[in-house]
Design a protein around this motif. Sequence first.
Motif, short mmCIF file in Angstrom:
data_model
loop_
_atom_site.label_atom_id
_atom_site.label_comp_id
_atom_site.label_asym_id
_atom_site.label_seq_id
_atom_site.Cartn_x
_atom_site.Cartn_y
_atom_site.Cartn_z
N GLY A 157 0.86 -1.26 0.03
CA GLY A 157 -0.06 0.06 0.09
C GLY A 157 0.82 1.27 0.15
O GLY A 157 1.70 1.40 0.72
N GLY A 158 0.65 2.20 -0.87
CA GLY A 158 1.35 3.34 -1.03
C GLY A 158 0.50 4.55 -0.69
O GLY A 158 0.75 5.72 -1.30
N GLY A 159 -0.40 4.68 0.11
CA GLY A 159 -1.08 5.67 0.54
C GLY A 159 -0.31 6.45 1.54
O GLY A 159 0.72 6.13 1.94
N PRO A 160 -0.86 7.58 2.33
CA PRO A 160 0.02 8.31 3.36
C PRO A 160 0.35 7.26 4.35
O PRO A 160 1.27 7.27 4.88
CB PRO A 160 -1.16 9.00 3.80
N ALA A 161 -0.31 6.09 4.73
CA ALA A 161 -0.15 5.23 5.66
C ALA A 161 1.20 4.69 5.33
O ALA A 161 2.03 4.60 6.18
CB ALA A 161 -1.03 4.45 6.18
N GLU A 181 -0.56 -0.69 -5.26
CA GLU A 181 -1.52 -0.83 -6.80
C GLU A 181 -1.63 0.64 -7.15
O GLU A 181 -1.36 0.73 -8.47
CB GLU A 181 -2.92 -1.28 -6.20
N ARG A 182 -1.59 1.59 -6.47
CA ARG A 182 -1.66 2.84 -6.85
C ARG A 182 -0.75 3.85 -5.93
O ARG A 182 -1.58 4.31 -4.88
CB ARG A 182 -2.91 3.36 -7.29
N GLY A 185 -2.45 6.67 -3.24
CA GLY A 185 -3.98 5.93 -2.65
C GLY A 185 -4.92 7.19 -2.89
O GLY A 185 -4.81 7.69 -3.80
N GLN A 186 -5.84 6.94 -1.84
CA GLN A 186 -7.15 8.08 -2.04
C GLN A 186 -6.72 9.38 -2.38
O GLN A 186 -7.48 10.11 -2.80
CB GLN A 186 -7.96 7.86 -0.94
N ASP A 189 -7.51 11.06 -5.39
CA ASP A 189 -8.69 11.12 -5.87
C ASP A 189 -9.30 12.54 -5.39
O ASP A 189 -10.51 12.79 -5.83
CB ASP A 189 -9.59 9.91 -5.49
N THR A 190 -8.70 13.18 -4.84
CA THR A 190 -9.25 14.57 -4.41
C THR A 190 -8.35 15.66 -4.82
O THR A 190 -7.46 15.60 -5.00
CB THR A 190 -9.45 14.30 -2.56
N ALA A 192 -9.13 19.37 -3.12
CA ALA A 192 -8.95 20.27 -2.12
C ALA A 192 -8.80 19.69 -0.69
O ALA A 192 -9.64 18.92 -0.25
CB ALA A 192 -10.05 21.24 -1.92
N ASN A 195 -7.09 20.29 5.51
CA ASN A 195 -7.12 19.89 7.07
C ASN A 195 -5.63 19.25 7.30
O ASN A 195 -5.58 18.33 8.28
CB ASN A 195 -8.23 18.93 7.43
N GLN A 226 1.65 -2.51 -8.54
CA GLN A 226 1.74 -3.83 -8.15
C GLN A 226 0.58 -4.28 -7.33
O GLN A 226 0.53 -3.81 -5.93
CB GLN A 226 3.09 -4.27 -7.73
N ARG A 227 -0.24 -5.15 -7.70
CA ARG A 227 -1.23 -5.49 -6.59
C ARG A 227 -1.03 -6.76 -6.06
O ARG A 227 -0.94 -7.88 -6.73
CB ARG A 227 -2.65 -5.41 -7.46
N ALA A 228 -1.16 -6.70 -4.63
CA ALA A 228 -0.82 -8.01 -3.85
C ALA A 228 -2.07 -8.86 -4.17
O ALA A 228 -3.27 -8.27 -3.76
CB ALA A 228 -0.73 -7.62 -2.33
C1 LIG Z 1 -12.56 12.22 -2.94
C2 LIG Z 1 -11.56 12.27 -1.29
C3 LIG Z 1 -11.45 13.35 -0.78
C4 LIG Z 1 -10.73 13.07 0.45
N1 LIG Z 1 -10.49 14.34 1.19
C5 LIG Z 1 -10.02 14.25 2.27
C6 LIG Z 1 -9.19 15.72 2.76
O1 LIG Z 1 -9.63 16.80 2.51
N2 LIG Z 1 -8.70 15.52 4.08
C7 LIG Z 1 -8.42 14.20 4.73
O2 LIG Z 1 -7.91 14.30 5.81
N3 LIG Z 1 -8.83 13.22 4.11
C8 LIG Z 1 -9.41 13.08 2.77
N4 LIG Z 1 -9.90 12.01 2.48
C9 LIG Z 1 -9.47 10.66 2.92
C10 LIG Z 1 -7.92 10.36 2.94
O3 LIG Z 1 -7.39 10.28 1.54
C11 LIG Z 1 -7.76 8.90 3.15
O4 LIG Z 1 -7.85 9.00 4.77
C12 LIG Z 1 -6.18 8.39 3.19
O5 LIG Z 1 -5.87 8.33 1.79
C13 LIG Z 1 -5.92 7.03 3.88
O6 LIG Z 1 -4.47 6.87 3.69
P1 LIG Z 1 -4.06 5.37 3.82
O7 LIG Z 1 -2.80 5.05 3.35
O8 LIG Z 1 -4.55 4.63 5.00
O9 LIG Z 1 -4.97 4.44 2.76
P2 LIG Z 1 -5.15 4.62 1.20
O10 LIG Z 1 -5.02 6.31 0.75
O11 LIG Z 1 -6.58 4.26 0.72
O12 LIG Z 1 -4.24 3.93 0.36
C14 LIG Z 1 -4.14 2.61 0.19
C15 LIG Z 1 -3.15 1.98 -0.51
O13 LIG Z 1 -2.89 0.58 -0.66
C16 LIG Z 1 -3.04 -0.03 -2.11
N5 LIG Z 1 -3.81 -1.01 -2.13
C17 LIG Z 1 -4.71 -1.07 -1.70
N6 LIG Z 1 -5.10 -2.67 -2.17
C18 LIG Z 1 -3.86 -3.24 -2.56
C19 LIG Z 1 -3.41 -4.62 -2.87
N7 LIG Z 1 -4.18 -5.55 -2.93
N8 LIG Z 1 -2.13 -4.63 -3.24
C20 LIG Z 1 -1.32 -3.55 -3.37
N9 LIG Z 1 -1.58 -2.48 -3.01
C21 LIG Z 1 -2.79 -1.98 -2.56
C22 LIG Z 1 -3.81 1.17 -2.89
O14 LIG Z 1 -3.40 1.09 -4.03
C23 LIG Z 1 -2.89 2.43 -1.98
O15 LIG Z 1 -1.88 2.91 -2.40
C24 LIG Z 1 -10.49 12.02 1.10
C25 LIG Z 1 -10.66 10.60 0.09
C26 LIG Z 1 -11.23 10.93 -1.27
C27 LIG Z 1 -11.36 9.58 -1.64
#
Ligand SMILES: Cc1cc2nc3c(=O)[nH]c(=O)nc-3n(C[C@H](O)[C@H](O)[C@H](O)COP(=O)(O)OP(=O)(O)OC[C@H]3O[C@@H](n4cnc5c(N)ncnc54)[C@H](O)[C@@H]3O)c2cc1C
Length: 253
Positions: A157-161, A181-182, A185-186, A189-190, A192, A195, A226-228
């Motif tokens: 997973g490559g989102g903020p976490a 995978e991307r 992360g989320q 998709d946003t 503005a 916070n 790369q999707r696990a």
């Molecule tokens: C439209 C929108 C607007 C938002 N606006 C705000 C905002 O203004 N302020 C705010 O604080 N938060 C906002 N959020 C929420 C914020 O984006 C999420 O809380 C944050 O991205 C979570 O981070 P994360 O790393 O936990 O998960 P994610 O961002 O969901 O990342 C998950 C990661 O895991 C990867 N992954 C998933 N499954 C697999 C797999 N099987 N194999 C390999 N990789 C995988 C994904 O590709 C991704 O890289 C918004 C979200 C959206 C969708």
Amino acid sequence: PSFALNRIGGNISLRFAGIPMGHEFTSLVLALLQVGGHPSKTAPEVIEQIKNIEGDYTFETYFSLSCQNCPDVVQALNLMAVLNPNIRHVAIDGALFQGEVEARQIMSVPSIYLNGELFGQGRMGEEEILAKLDTGASARDAEKLSAKEAFDVLVVGGGPAGAAAAIYAARKGIRTGVAAERFGGQVLDTMAIENFISVNETEGPKLARALENHVREYDVDIMNLQRAAALIPASAEGGLHEIKLENGGSLKA
Ligand SMILES: Cc1cc2nc3c(=O)[nH]c(=O)nc-3n(C[C@H](O)[C@H](O)[C@H](O)COP(=O)(O)OP(=O)(O)OC[C@H]3O[C@@H](n4cnc5c(N)ncnc54)[C@H](O)[C@@H]3O)c2cc1C
């Protein structure tokens, strides 16, 4: 309304079926520059991969002028059409072609069709499109990934976490990999974000780029797109865990 862009004597097939104002105005300006020969800032290896695609590809992207995720797709496919004459792209404003939208039962934008069949929906860039198109590349990727040495820490997973976990691990000198995978992360998709404490206002793609740059400051192996598919825990204590990837490759940690 529909118009095509080309250079004199060129064989570029890039068309806008609609009037690209709103969020698509940047797509028009970029297309004009790139058709005119202005180089793209896309990574050279991606450009090379696009140029080498063989086959016959007609893409149609349905967008709306208020869609924030559409320009990435329109711009990626326009660039691909500029670089490779085997690739044709029509960016279609769904609002002006309601008959097509209804016939194809399009519920969201961007919706991307390839040679008349649904190819994908939602934001995607050149690398994601290439990964979907070039299945040979996916097999080559799988081989390369499976040949990697085991990581000490492998983050899926490559989102903020995931980015934060990778930075923390790598800062301690731990051999770290991120399979995502991307990447972004989320956040991708946003638009503005208001916070994120200490940053009054930013945009998702900008924050995603900053995340990636920060992770790349350290010795982290980022394996994007790369999707696990499965986690196979070590059979004995101290053994290696394995992540099976959807493309058939596997990573160990
Ligand atoms: C439209 C929108 C607007 C938002 N606006 C705000 C905002 O203004 N302020 C705010 O604080 N938060 C906002 N959020 C929420 C914020 O984006 C999420 O809380 C944050 O991205 C979570 O981070 P994360 O790393 O936990 O998960 P994610 O961002 O969901 O990342 C998950 C990661 O895991 C990867 N992954 C998933 N499954 C697999 C797999 N099987 N194999 C390999 N990789 C995988 C994904 O590709 C991704 O890289 C918004 C979200 C959206 C969708």
